[in-house]
Design an enzyme around this catalytic site. Structure first.
Site, PDB file in Angstrom:
ATOM      1  CE  LYS A   1      -4.422  -1.616   1.722  1.00  9.42           C
ATOM      2  NZ  LYS A   1      -5.557  -1.391   2.636  1.00  9.42           N
TER       3      LYS A   1
ATOM      4  CE  LYS B   1      -8.474 -11.945  -4.066  1.00 12.22           C
ATOM      5  NZ  LYS B   1      -7.904 -11.296  -2.895  1.00 12.22           N
TER       6      LYS B   1
ATOM      7  CE  LYS C   1     -14.029  -3.625  -3.206  1.00 10.34           C
ATOM      8  NZ  LYS C   1     -13.884  -4.850  -2.403  1.00 10.34           N
TER       9      LYS C   1
END
Ligand code: TRP
Length: 350
Positions: free
Chosen positions: A133, A215, A218
């Site tokens: 991140k 994977k 979204k």
């Protein structure tokens, strides 16, 4: 013979506890980062529903975690409501489980500070999610992002769970939670149950419909790559029709057939049929028929969830009442742990 070996009342009680052991506890949280995908649902959320009878469960919307990356206030508010409504809609039952929003229970932020002071810089620096991140949001590597695992440890330890059902990506955070809990208990006496990550046995691993080696996510730029739990029937059908397959034209599960394998796994997860059963069902049939059947099954699986979701979203008063009730019940549990931790550390409680 009982007369020769009488049990004390304590032993009797203990014995009875052995015949009717308390349910194990489980806790998990989900960030309100938008409507989840079919992959999130089949891989994790759906299993929570089934866990409710076997375990004493707690589930929370981790809104405090979400602000470690920048959120737009109006959108953030909507996503918190939506995630709570969705947890209800998939079948989490507020009468069986603790269901609440993290920020409604201030004990999370409070315990997080105490635990932060028992978490080492080096430990946090090793967290792969932090490293990922930080690379992704290089302009906002804030203290909260770094301290994220201490807050997660607080979420968990407040409720004394035996198990923490999470995906593999959260295993490292769960392990750090254990280390923090053990460290704390060693310093101050037994306060926290040492939890174990609970990697879901029957969690399906659903992959992208467009790049089936990856994977389903979204955040994929191509909306055809994932099914959102909010997609309407036409959209679902269209996305499955466009799903990547191969030129083999045969519905069978085999190496190198990632697209078809993925569709078979989705169909299996939704219908409960085994892979060989599915191969038989579509013997001699083309991918067109197969894709239509997968779409139909997914549409029917999501229909009642979408209906309930819409009802909860329309009735904000009810949603709020359930949030409030959840917060109160959660706080009653969390407060006990927080007080115990503070007392053992030497804080003056009034
Ligand atoms: N970090 C988790 C995730 O991003 C969410 C989370 C927050 C969580 N607190 C938790 C998961 C406590 C399990 C237990 O998926």
């Amino acid at each position: 013979m009982s007369t020769q070996n009488p049990m004390t009342p304590a032993e009797t009680a203990e014995n009875q506890e052995h015949t009717a052991p308390r349910k194990k506890r489980a806790l998990s949280c989900i960030q309100p980062s938008g409507i989840p995908t079919l992959g999130n649902y089949l891989g994790a959320m759906r299993n929570w529903v089934g866990m409710q009878d076997e375990f004493d469960c707690a589930f929370a919307v981790a809104d405090l975690h979400a602000i470690t990356v920048r959120q737009e206030p109006a959108k953030f508010r909507r996503q918190i409501n939506e995630m709570f409504a969705l947890l209800l809609a998939i079948g989490l039952d507020p009468e069986k489980s603790l269901l609440f929003v993290q920020s409604h229970v201030p004990a999370h932020a409070e315990l997080a500070w105490l635990l932060a002071c028992h978490t080492q810089f080096g430990e946090l620096s090793r967290m792969t999610q932090f490293k990922d991140k930080a690379a992704k949001h290089a302009d906002n590597i804030n203290l909260g992002l770094f301290a994220y695992p201490a807050l997660m440890a607080a979420d968990i330890l407040l409720y004394q769970p035996d198990y923490v059902p999470v995906g593999a990506d959260q295993k490292q955070h769960c392990e750090l939670t254990r280390d923090i809990a053990i460290r704390f208990n060693n310093l101050y006496g037994n306060v926290f149950t040492i939890p174990e990550p609970y990697i879901m046995k029957n969690g399906a691993r659903i992959r992208s419909l467009q790049e089936p080696t990856r994977k389903m996510s979204k955040s994929d730029e191509n909306a055809n790559a994932y099914i959102s739990l909010k997609d309407d029937p036409d959209t679902i059908l269209r996305k499955f029709k466009r799903a990547v397959t191969d030129s083999d034209a045969c519905v069978r599960y085999a190496e190198g057939k990632d697209g078809v394998n993925n569709l078979m796994e989705i169909y299996s997860a939704v219908t409960g049929r085994t892979l060989p059963e599915i191969e038989r069902e579509f013997e001699g049939k083309g991918y067109g028929d197969f894709k239509a059947a997968v779409a139909e099954a997914v549409i029917e699986e999501l229909r009642p969830i979408q209906q309930r979701f819409d009802e909860y979203m329309k009735d904000k008063a009810q949603l709020e009442a359930l949030m409030k009730q959840g917060a109160e019940r959660a706080y009653a549990v969390a407060r006990r742990t927080l007080s115990k931790a503070m007392k053992k550390m030497g804080f003056v409680l009034v």
